[in-house]
Design a protein around this motif. Structure first.
Motif, mmCIF file in Angstrom:
data_model
loop_
_atom_site.group_PDB
_atom_site.id
_atom_site.type_symbol
_atom_site.label_atom_id
_atom_site.label_comp_id
_atom_site.label_asym_id
_atom_site.label_seq_id
_atom_site.Cartn_x
_atom_site.Cartn_y
_atom_site.Cartn_z
ATOM 1 N N ALA A 1 -35.088 1.387 9.612
ATOM 2 C CA ALA A 1 -33.740 2.323 9.649
ATOM 3 C C ALA A 1 -33.238 2.837 8.524
ATOM 4 O O ALA A 1 -33.563 3.098 8.113
ATOM 5 C CB ALA A 1 -32.985 0.674 9.808
ATOM 6 N N PHE B 1 -27.892 2.052 8.006
ATOM 7 C CA PHE B 1 -27.825 0.417 9.106
ATOM 8 C C PHE B 1 -27.280 -0.679 8.819
ATOM 9 O O PHE B 1 -26.218 -1.213 9.321
ATOM 10 C CB PHE B 1 -29.497 1.016 9.257
ATOM 11 C CG PHE B 1 -28.880 0.117 11.219
ATOM 12 C CD1 PHE B 1 -28.560 -0.130 12.250
ATOM 13 C CD2 PHE B 1 -29.692 -1.508 10.618
ATOM 14 C CE1 PHE B 1 -29.459 -0.625 13.005
ATOM 15 C CE2 PHE B 1 -29.776 -2.427 11.868
ATOM 16 C CZ PHE B 1 -29.507 -1.980 12.011
ATOM 17 N N GLU B 2 -27.521 -0.894 7.886
ATOM 18 C CA GLU B 2 -26.406 -2.691 6.923
ATOM 19 C C GLU B 2 -25.932 -1.998 6.836
ATOM 20 O O GLU B 2 -24.776 -3.225 7.469
ATOM 21 C CB GLU B 2 -28.285 -3.019 5.815
ATOM 22 C CG GLU B 2 -27.755 -4.802 5.175
ATOM 23 C CD GLU B 2 -29.001 -4.832 4.050
ATOM 24 O OE1 GLU B 2 -28.189 -5.620 3.368
ATOM 25 O OE2 GLU B 2 -29.537 -3.336 3.550
ATOM 26 N N GLN C 1 -23.543 -0.451 8.399
ATOM 27 C CA GLN C 1 -22.321 -0.291 8.955
ATOM 28 C C GLN C 1 -22.078 -1.429 9.916
ATOM 29 O O GLN C 1 -21.807 -2.060 10.453
ATOM 30 C CB GLN C 1 -22.790 0.561 10.014
ATOM 31 C CG GLN C 1 -23.361 2.564 9.873
ATOM 32 C CD GLN C 1 -23.679 3.784 10.499
ATOM 33 O OE1 GLN C 1 -23.895 2.699 11.560
ATOM 34 N NE2 GLN C 1 -23.708 4.571 10.090
ATOM 35 N N VAL C 2 -23.748 -2.444 9.811
ATOM 36 C CA VAL C 2 -23.208 -3.895 10.831
ATOM 37 C C VAL C 2 -22.903 -4.615 10.257
ATOM 38 O O VAL C 2 -22.474 -5.549 10.767
ATOM 39 C CB VAL C 2 -24.774 -4.197 11.103
ATOM 40 C CG1 VAL C 2 -25.148 -5.811 11.269
ATOM 41 C CG2 VAL C 2 -26.159 -3.452 11.578
ATOM 42 N N ILE C 3 -22.967 -4.947 8.731
ATOM 43 C CA ILE C 3 -21.872 -5.275 8.162
ATOM 44 C C ILE C 3 -20.270 -5.385 8.306
ATOM 45 O O ILE C 3 -19.486 -6.129 8.598
ATOM 46 C CB ILE C 3 -22.070 -5.283 6.878
ATOM 47 C CG1 ILE C 3 -23.667 -6.586 6.162
ATOM 48 C CG2 ILE C 3 -21.381 -6.155 6.241
ATOM 49 C CD1 ILE C 3 -24.003 -6.159 4.133
ATOM 50 N N LYS C 4 -20.203 -3.733 8.525
ATOM 51 C CA LYS C 4 -18.895 -3.586 8.306
ATOM 52 C C LYS C 4 -18.602 -3.881 10.056
ATOM 53 O O LYS C 4 -17.113 -4.605 10.202
ATOM 54 C CB LYS C 4 -18.903 -2.168 8.633
ATOM 55 C CG LYS C 4 -18.622 -1.580 6.908
ATOM 56 C CD LYS C 4 -18.037 0.170 7.398
ATOM 57 C CE LYS C 4 -18.168 0.145 5.669
ATOM 58 N NZ LYS C 4 -18.541 2.127 5.358
ATOM 59 N N ARG C 5 -19.655 -3.984 10.949
ATOM 60 C CA ARG C 5 -18.745 -4.000 12.511
ATOM 61 C C ARG C 5 -18.749 -5.841 12.572
ATOM 62 O O ARG C 5 -18.220 -5.892 13.842
ATOM 63 C CB ARG C 5 -19.753 -4.084 13.013
ATOM 64 C CG ARG C 5 -19.205 -2.567 13.198
ATOM 65 C CD ARG C 5 -20.895 -1.617 14.512
ATOM 66 N NE ARG C 5 -20.328 -0.128 14.725
ATOM 67 C CZ ARG C 5 -20.565 0.653 15.402
ATOM 68 N NH1 ARG C 5 -21.509 0.220 16.119
ATOM 69 N NH2 ARG C 5 -20.889 1.929 15.591
ATOM 70 N N LEU C 6 -19.308 -6.477 11.079
ATOM 71 C CA LEU C 6 -19.005 -8.069 11.653
ATOM 72 C C LEU C 6 -17.918 -8.747 12.136
ATOM 73 O O LEU C 6 -17.115 -8.163 10.938
ATOM 74 C CB LEU C 6 -20.015 -9.140 10.266
ATOM 75 C CG LEU C 6 -21.915 -8.238 10.715
ATOM 76 C CD1 LEU C 6 -22.524 -9.337 9.754
ATOM 77 C CD2 LEU C 6 -22.527 -8.671 12.304
#
Length: 203
Positions: free
Chosen positions: A60, A64-65, A67-72
Motif C-alpha cells: 500500500a 494509505f493508513e 487516509q483510512v484512519i481519517k475516514r473512520l
C-alpha cells in the motif's frame, strides 16, 4: 457439477494445497477428465490462487493508513467522558459523594406535617405556634419545623423556620433568621450547618 460427489471439491483443495494423497489425486484426475463443470471450477480455483500469489509483493502507498484512519467514524463523546473520568478520579469521587449526600439530605427533608421545635427554656408553644414572650431572653438557636414562630422578646442565637412563618415586630435576634420553604433550601441549610459544625471543631 451439481451432481458430482462432494468429496471431489475437497480433493481439489487438497491438490491445490499440495496435501493430497495419491489415491485421491488419481480419483480427482479421472473425474476431471469426464466432468466439464469440475474442470472449469478447478481452473477458477487455480487462477485465484495464482492471482493471490502474484499480488503478494504489492504494498500500500505510504499515506494509505492515514487516509483510512481519517475516514473512520469519530469516537463517540462517551469515550472522551470515560477517559476524563479515568484521568480525574478525585473529582469523580467528590462528585459522587456530593450527589450521595444531596440525595440523603433531600430524603430527610421534612415533607410530613409533623410539628417540632428545639427545646429551649422560656418558650411558649401554642398549637403549632412557638412564642418568645415579651421580656424573655432565649439563649441558643431555635429551629421550628412545620410551624410558626412569634418573637416578642429576645433570642440570643439563630432562628430557623422550616415550612412555616417568622413573625416579629420589636424582636431582637442576635443571630441569623432563616425561613426554609423548599427542598433545596433545606439541603443548603443542612450543608451549611454541617460545614459550620465542622469548622467549630477547630476553634
Amino acid at each position: 457439477m451439481k451432481m458430482c460427489p462432494s468429496q471431489i471439491v475437497n480433493f481439489m483443495h487438497e491438490y491445490l494445497d499440495g496435501d493430497i494423497s495419491r489415491e485421491h489425486e488419481q480419483e480427482l484426475k479421472y473425474h476431471l477428465q469426464a466432468c466439464q463443470d469440475c474442470q472449469q471450477h478447478m481452473h477458477e480455483l487455480s487462477d485465484t490462487i495464482a492471482f493471490i500469489k502474484s499480488a503478494a509483493h504489492i504494498t500500500a502507498p505510504p499515506s494509505f493508513e492515514d487516509q483510512v484512519i481519517k475516514r473512520l467514524p469519530k469516537r463517540k463523546n462517551s469515550v472522551g467522558i470515560k477517559r476524563w473520568f479515568r484521568q480525574h478520579p478525585v473529582l469523580v469521587a467528590a462528585a459522587v459523594f456530593c450527589l450521595f449526600m444531596s440525595a440523603t439530605l433531600l430524603g430527610s427533608f421534612p415533607d410530613d406535617d409533623q410539628f417540632s421545635v428545639t427545646k429551649q427554656p422560656n418558650l411558649v408553644v401554642n398549637g403549632q405556634t412557638v412564642i418568645v414572650p415579651a421580656g424573655e431572653v432565649v439563649k441558643g438557636d431555635i429551629v421550628v419545623k412545620n410551624g410558626d414562630i412569634v418573637i416578642e422578646g429576645e433570642v440570643d442565637g439563630d432562628v430557623t423556620v422550616i415550612n412555616g412563618n417568622y413573625m416579629a415586630s420589636t424582636a431582637v435576634v442576635t443571630g441569623q433568621v432563616k425561613e426554609i420553604d423548599e427542598a433545596f433550601g433545606w439541603l443548603w441549610y443542612k450543608i451549611k450547618k454541617g460545614f459550620d459544625d465542622f469548622t467549630n471543631l477547630f476553634e
